[in-house]
Design a protein around this motif. Structure first.
Motif, PDB file in Angstrom:
ATOM      1  N   LYS A 171       3.346   7.585   2.888  1.00 48.93           N
ATOM      2  CA  LYS A 171       3.241   6.382   3.713  1.00 48.93           C
ATOM      3  C   LYS A 171       3.286   5.145   2.828  1.00 48.93           C
ATOM      4  O   LYS A 171       2.663   5.100   1.765  1.00 48.93           O
ATOM      5  CB  LYS A 171       1.924   6.412   4.504  1.00 48.93           C
ATOM      6  N   GLY A 172       4.034   4.148   3.279  1.00 48.96           N
ATOM      7  CA  GLY A 172       4.118   2.892   2.543  1.00 48.96           C
ATOM      8  C   GLY A 172       4.048   1.703   3.479  1.00 48.96           C
ATOM      9  O   GLY A 172       4.559   1.760   4.610  1.00 48.96           O
ATOM     10  N   GLU A 173       3.403   0.624   3.027  1.00 46.33           N
ATOM     11  CA  GLU A 173       3.264  -0.585   3.843  1.00 46.33           C
ATOM     12  C   GLU A 173       3.499  -1.827   2.992  1.00 46.33           C
ATOM     13  O   GLU A 173       3.169  -1.852   1.798  1.00 46.33           O
ATOM     14  CB  GLU A 173       1.866  -0.664   4.468  1.00 46.33           C
ATOM     15  N   LYS A 208       0.843  -1.189   0.000  1.00 49.15           N
ATOM     16  CA  LYS A 208       0.000   0.000   0.000  1.00 49.15           C
ATOM     17  C   LYS A 208       0.875   1.234   0.000  1.00 49.15           C
ATOM     18  O   LYS A 208       1.884   1.291   0.705  1.00 49.15           O
ATOM     19  CB  LYS A 208      -0.920   0.025   1.230  1.00 49.15           C
ATOM     20  N   GLY A 209       0.485   2.210  -0.816  1.00 48.52           N
ATOM     21  CA  GLY A 209       1.151   3.497  -0.823  1.00 48.52           C
ATOM     22  C   GLY A 209       0.131   4.612  -0.642  1.00 48.52           C
ATOM     23  O   GLY A 209      -0.971   4.543  -1.201  1.00 48.52           O
ATOM     24  N   GLU A 210       0.470   5.606   0.168  1.00 50.63           N
ATOM     25  CA  GLU A 210      -0.473   6.682   0.465  1.00 50.63           C
ATOM     26  C   GLU A 210       0.263   8.015   0.463  1.00 50.63           C
ATOM     27  O   GLU A 210       1.388   8.124   0.950  1.00 50.63           O
ATOM     28  CB  GLU A 210      -1.134   6.442   1.821  1.00 50.63           C
ATOM     29  N   SER A 211      -0.388   9.023  -0.106  1.00 48.95           N
ATOM     30  CA  SER A 211       0.161  10.375  -0.139  1.00 48.95           C
ATOM     31  C   SER A 211      -0.912  11.336   0.337  1.00 48.95           C
ATOM     32  O   SER A 211      -2.057  11.272  -0.118  1.00 48.95           O
ATOM     33  CB  SER A 211       0.614  10.735  -1.556  1.00 48.95           C
ATOM     34  N   ALA A 212      -0.537  12.250   1.242  1.00 47.40           N
ATOM     35  CA  ALA A 212      -1.513  13.183   1.801  1.00 47.40           C
ATOM     36  C   ALA A 212      -0.969  14.611   1.757  1.00 47.40           C
ATOM     37  O   ALA A 212       0.226  14.841   1.956  1.00 47.40           O
ATOM     38  CB  ALA A 212      -1.844  12.807   3.245  1.00 47.40           C
ATOM     39  N   GLY A 213      -1.853  15.555   1.471  1.00 46.24           N
ATOM     40  CA  GLY A 213      -1.543  16.966   1.600  1.00 46.24           C
ATOM     41  C   GLY A 213      -1.022  17.665   0.371  1.00 46.24           C
ATOM     42  O   GLY A 213      -0.926  18.905   0.354  1.00 46.24           O
ATOM     43  N   ASN A 214      -0.670  16.927  -0.695  1.00 47.74           N
ATOM     44  CA  ASN A 214      -0.077  17.575  -1.867  1.00 47.74           C
ATOM     45  C   ASN A 214      -1.062  18.505  -2.575  1.00 47.74           C
ATOM     46  O   ASN A 214      -0.714  19.622  -2.965  1.00 47.74           O
ATOM     47  CB  ASN A 214       0.435  16.518  -2.849  1.00 47.74           C
TER      48      ASN A 214
END
Length: 851
Positions: free
Chosen positions: A673-675, A636-642
Motif C-alpha cells: 500500500k502506498g499513499e 506513506k508505504g505499507e507492507s503486510a503479510g510477508n
C-alpha cells in the motif's frame, strides 16, 4: 382577502427589514459613519493588506457589498435591560398579573432569558458597532502610512487626507501618498570592536541580508541584527545581545543613496558606579548540573542524593528516581563544549518529549574557579509531574447507529514506571445505546453495546536491542510506543472483536519534518455474528431477493410474504445457485450478480489477520497557527503479510476455506500500500485563503490475498472528502454506489477551497471537490468498478458548494452544503448538473477545517 392579507404582511416585513437595515440607525447626531476609506499611492488605489492594516479606522465589514455585520448590530436593542424593567417591573399591574402565573423571582429572571436579553447580546457580539469617523485617528493613520513607506526607503514620502460627506450621516476618507524616489544602499562599512566578534562576522559575511545596490528597507536591518545575534550566541558568545549592534545610515547629499555603517560595540557592564567595557569572548561549558527536583539553588536545598555520570552531575533532594543515562541522553549541553543557544532549545525539546517533566529551566553562571572567566556552569532544573494521574469523561451520544447512547472513558497513567522516564497509559471505554432498527425481543431500552481497553507504553528514546544512534541521532528527538488494544461490539453490525498491537517509532529529522515507522502493526478482526450480514447490508439483500422472485425457490427459504429469510433463506439460495442446482437455471446476468454478492459477503464476513510494517514521512512549512501560506507533504508505504508468508511456508501451514494459506487457522492478508498527500495554502490577504489538497492512494493485494481488508480500503464522500456525497456513498468508479458501504483499493482526491471572512466570527467558503475510488488488480470483475487507466479518469466525480463556519477561537464549527456537479453514475452526456439543487444536496457538519 387572503391575498390582500399576504400582501400587507409582505409590505410590513419589507418595511421592518429596511428599518432594521438602516446603517446609520445607531449613529449619534452630529457624527458621521465611516462608509468608505481609500488609500491612493502615486495615483493608484492600494488594497495590499500590509498597507490597509495600518489604517486605525476602517469601514464596517461588508459581505456581498452589504454591511451585514452592522445590520446585525443595529437589530439588537441597545437598552434591552431598561426596556424590560419599564415594561414588566415598573408596570405594577402587569407585574402582578404575570406573578400569578410565575413567581416574582421568575418574572425577574425572564429579563435574562434569550428572547429579552440573550438574542440582543448575541446580535451585538456577532455584529459590529458602527464605525464613527474620528479625525484624530485619521491623522494617526496618515502618520502610520508615512512611517511605513519611510521604512521602505522612500525618505521623501508625503501623506495628505481628505474627508468628504457622501450621504446622510456618512463620510468617506481618502489617504493620498506621494512616494518620491526610493533610496538604494550604496557602501557598507564595518566597525567591530571585539576581535572575537569580528572573526565570527567574517565567517558568515556572505550571508548578510544588507547588500549594496538593494533598495533600503528597515526590516532588512532588523533581520540582519537577528541573524548576527543568533550566529554569535550559537558560537560561544554567551552575553551578546541585539542592542550591541547598530546601523548608522548616511543619506546627506548622496543622491538617493544610503551609506551604511555597521557598528558592533564591546561588552559593557556596571561594576559599582562605573560602566566597564571589555571585548566579547567565547565561553566554554566547564560543568553541567542537573537538578531533578527543581530547587531554586543547590545551596539553599539540602541534597540527599547525587551521582556523576558521563561528566554530568545529577542531584536530588530525595533518592534519585531516574536512571542517569535516561536523563543525560536528553541533554545536548556537554562539559568542554562551546556555549550555543541551539543546544538549549534542543535540550528543552528533548526533555519535553519525556512527558514526565514540566517545561525545564536552563540557567548559566560564571565558573568561580576559572581565573580567566571564560567558563560557564550550566544548571538544568527539572520539575517532575505527578507519578500517577487519573482521568474520566462521560458523554451522551446520537448517531446513525444508535438513537441514544451513553459513553464513558477512564484512563490511568503511571510516569517514570521503569525509572527511565517511561510512561504507561491504561485506558478503558464503554458505550451502551438504544436502537429501534435492531431486533429487540426482550424489549430492553439499551440493546447495543461496545467496550474496549487500550494499553500504551511510551519510551522517550529508540527502544531496540541494537544501537541506532548513527541512523536516528538523539537530536531527532526519537520516541517509541508499544500499544495493545481490544474492543468488542454487541448488536452492532456483525458484532466484531478487534485485537490490535503495534511497535511504533517516531522521530523528527528536522524541525518541521516527522517520521513514523511501525516495525509491526497487528490487527485481528473476528466477526461474531456473521448470520446478521444481510440485515446490515440491505442493498445486497434487496438485490438478491429481487432475483429470487424470478425463480422457483425452495419454499423453506421464504417467509409468509414470499421474501428470502435471513440467514437461512439467503444462504440456501446462494448455495443452490453457486453449486449449480439443476432446478434453477439463472440468466448469465443474474448469475454474475449473485456471484458478486457472494464474493462481497465472503470478504466482509471473513476474519482478518493483518501484520503490517509501514513508513510515513511528513514535512510542513507551517510555523504557527496564524500562518496561512504553507504546504504539507506526506507519503506513506505499507507492507503486510510477508513475514507470515515466510513462517507459513516454512511450517507448512494448512489452507483455509478460500484456498489461502492460514496462520493459526486464520487466512492472513498480504498486500502493498502506498499513499501521497500534498496540501498547499495560499494567503490572498484581506482575510482570504485559497487551500488545495491532492491525495492518491493504492493498495495492491498479492500472494495470500486477492482483495484488501475492509479496514484498509478507501471510501469516498463525507465532510473531509467529496462533500457532495455522504460517507461510503461515492463509487467505486461509475457504479453509482450500489452497496451500503462502498469501498475499493484505489483512490484519487482533489480539493480546492476559497475561505473568506464574512463578518464578526462568521467565515465563509466556496469549494470544489473531485475524486473517486476504484478497484484495481483485485478480485472485482464488474467493469463499472475497475480502473483501466487514463480513460477511467472520466469517472472522477465532481462536487461543489459553499460553507459557513463559526470561529469560537479554540475550535471552528463547520457547516458545508455540497452539490453533485458531475456524477459519473449517469450515462455520458447527462452527468453535469443533473442533481444541482438543494433537494439533492448533502449537508455536512464538521469540526475545524477539512484540510
Amino acid at each position: 382577502m387572503k391575498k390582500i392579507s399576504a400582501k400587507i404582511s409582505l409590505i410590513i416585513l419589507i418595511i421592518l427589514f429596511f428599518y432594521a437595515c438602516d446603517s446609520v440607525k445607531r449613529v449619534p447626531e452630529g457624527k458621521n459613519l465611516l462608509a468608505k476609506s481609500e488609500i491612493i499611492v502615486d495615483g493608484k488605489k492600494i488594497k495590499n493588506e500590509d498597507v490597509t492594516e495600518l489604517i486605525s479606522q476602517k469601514p464596517n465589514t461588508r459581505f456581498l457589498n452589504l454591511p451585514l455585520s452592522l445590520y446585525l448590530y443595529n437589530w439588537a436593542k441597545p437598552n434591552h435591560d431598561s426596556l424590560f424593567t419599564e415594561k414588566f417591573i415598573k408596570d405594577t399591574i402587569r407585574f402582578k398579573r404575570n406573578s400569578k402565573f410565575f413567581s416574582s423571582k421568575q418574572v425577574y429572571r425572564l429579563g435574562e432569558s434569550f428572547w429579552y436579553s440573550g438574542i440582543h447580546n448575541f446580535l451585538k457580539n456577532t455584529g459590529e458597532a458602527p464605525v464613527i469617523l474620528d479625525e484624530l485617528k485619521t491623522q494617526k493613520s496618515a502618520t502610520k502610512l508615512k512611517v511605513y513607506y519611510f521604512n521602505e526607503g522612500y525618505f521623501n514620502v508625503n501623506t495628505t487626507t481628505t474627508t468628504d460627506t457622501i450621504g446622510t450621516k456618512k463620510a468617506a476618507t481618502t489617504y493620498v501618498v506621494t512616494l518620491g524616489k526610493p533610496y538604494v544602499i550604496d557602501s557598507i562599512n564595518k566597525k567591530i570592536s571585539s576581535p572575537v566578534i569580528d572573526s565570527l562576522y567574517r565567517r558568515t559575511e556572505q550571508l548578510s541580508i544588507i547588500k549594496s545596490g538593494v533598495q533600503y528597507k528597515s526590516d532588512h536591518f532588523e533581520e540582519e541584527r537577528n541573524r548576527l545575534t543568533n550566529s554569535f550566541r550559537n558560537n560561544g558568545v554567551y552575553n551578546f545581545q541585539q542592542n550591541y549592534i547598530n546601523f548608522d545610515i548616511d543619506t546627506i547629499n548622496t543622491g538617493n543613496k544610503a551609506n551604511v555603517n555597521l557598528l558592533i560595540s564591546d561588552y559593557s557592564f556596571r561594576d559599582g558606579d562605573s560602566l566597564v567595557k571589555t571585548p566579547f569572548k567565547v565561553y566554554k561549558i566547564s560543568e553541567v548540573n542537573i537538578y531533578t527536583d527543581n530547587p531554586s539553588s543547590k545551596n539553599k536545598v539540602k541534597i540527599a542524593d547525587s551521582i556523576v555520570y558521563n561528566n554530568y552531575n545529577l542531584y536530588s533532594v530525595d533518592k534519585l528516581k531516574y536512571r542517569p543515562k535516561a536523563i543525560t541522553n536528553a541533554i545536548f549541553i556537554s562539559k568542554g563544549d562551546t556555549y550555543a543557544d541551539f543546544k538549549n532549545n534542543l535540550t528543552s525539546r528533548s526533555l519535553n518529549n519525556f512527558k514526565v517533566f514540566t517545561y525545564p529551566s536552563i540557567q548559566y553562571e560564571l565558573d568561580p574557579n576559572d581565573s580567566l572567566a571564560n567558563s560557564l556552569i550550566a544548571n538544568i532544573y527539572l520539575s517532575s509531574r505527578k507519578k500517577y494521574s487519573f482521568g474520566a469523561s462521560f458523554d451522551a451520544l446520537h448517531s446513525n447507529i444508535q438513537d441514544f447512547g451513553l459513553a464513558g472513558n477512564a484512563s490511568f497513567s503511571i510516569r517514570n514506571i521503569f525509572n527511565g522516564a517511561e510512561t504507561l497509559e491504561i485506558a478503558a471505554r464503554g458505550n451502551i445505546g438504544s436502537s429501534q432498527d435492531l431486533a429487540n425481543p426482550d424489549n430492553t431500552f439499551f440493546n447495543i453495546s461496545e467496550y474496549g481497553a487500550d494499553l500504551r507504553l511510551n519510551f522517550p528514546r529508540v527502544f531496540f536491542p541494537l544501537k541506532t544512534d548513527r541512523i536516528i541521532r538523539k537530536e531527532m528527538i526519537p520516541s517509541t510506543q508499544i500499544s495493545l488494544g481490544f474492543a468488542k461490539q454487541e448488536n452492532i453490525g456483525l458484532d466484531k472483536e478487534n485485537f490490535t498491537g503495534a511497535l511504533t517509532y517516531n522521530w523528527t529529522p528536522k524541525r518541521y519534518n516527522a517520521v513514523r515507522f511501525d516495525l509491526f502493526n497487528i490487527q485481528y478482526i473476528k466477526n461474531i455474528n456473521v448470520s446478521n450480514y444481510f440485515n446490515v447490508y440491505r442493498s445486497s439483500y434487496q438485490a438478491l431477493n429481487d432475483i429470487a422472485q424470478n425463480y422457483e425457490v425452495d419454499s423453506s427459504f421464504l417467509n409468509d410474504d414470499g421474501n428470502l429469510t435471513i440467514p437461512f433463506g439467503t444462504d440456501g439460495f446462494l448455495n443452490e445457485i453457486l453449486l449449480n442446482d439443476p432446478g434453477i437455471n439463472p440468466t448469465p446476468s443474474d448469475f454474475n450478480t449473485i456471484r458478486s454478492i457472494n464474493e462481497r459477503k465472503n470478504r466482509l464476513t471473513e476474519n482478518n489477520l493483518i501484520i503490517a510494517s509501514s513508513y510515513s514521512f511528513s514535512k510542513t512549512t507551517k510555523t504557527s497557527l496564524l500562518d496561512n501560506n504553507f504546504y504539507v507533504f506526506r507519503i506513506k508505504g505499507e507492507s503486510a503479510g510477508n513475514l507470515l508468508s515466510l513462517i507459513a511456508d516454512a511450517s507448512d501451514q494448512p489452507t483455509g476455506p478460500n484456498g489461502n494459506t492460514t496462520f493459526f487457522d486464520i487466512e492472513f492478508s498480504q498486500y502493498l500500500k502506498g499513499e501521497f498527500e500534498y496540501i498547499k495554502h495560499f494567503d490572498l490577504r484581506n482575510n482570504m485563503v485559497f487551500a488545495t489538497r491532492t491525495f492518491f492512494g493504492i493498495a495492491i493485494p498479492y500472494g495470500n490475498s486477492n482483495s484488501i481488508p475492509f479496514s484498509r480500503s478507501y471510501f469516498g464522500g463525507g465532510s473531509n472528502d467529496n462533500r457532495a456525497w455522504r460517507p461510503y456513498g461515492l463509487g467505486p468508479g461509475r457504479s453509482g454506489a450500489r452497496n451500503d458501504f462502498n469501498e475499493a483499493n484505489m483512490k484519487i482526491l482533489l480539493n480546492a477551497e476559497l475561505r473568506f471572512k464574512m463578518f464578526g466570527k462568521l467565515r465563509g467558503a466556496l469549494f470544489v471537490d473531485a475524486g473517486n475510488i476504484w478497484n484495481v488488480l483485485d478480485n472485482v470483475e464488474d467493469e463499472d468498478f475497475i480502473f483501466k487507466g487514463v480513460d477511467s479518469l472520466k469517472d472522477i466525480a465532481v462536487g461543489s458548494g459553499f460553507g459557513i463556519r463559526y470561529d469560537f477561537g479554540f475550535v471552528v464549527a463547520r457547516f458545508d452544503f455540497g452539490f453533485k456537479t458531475y456524477n459519473p453514475a449517469y450515462e455520458v452526456g447527462k452527468r453535469w448538473f443533473r442533481e444541482y439543487n438543494f433537494s439533492n444536496s448533502v449537508f455536512n457538519v464538521g469540526i475545524n477545517y477539512p484540510f
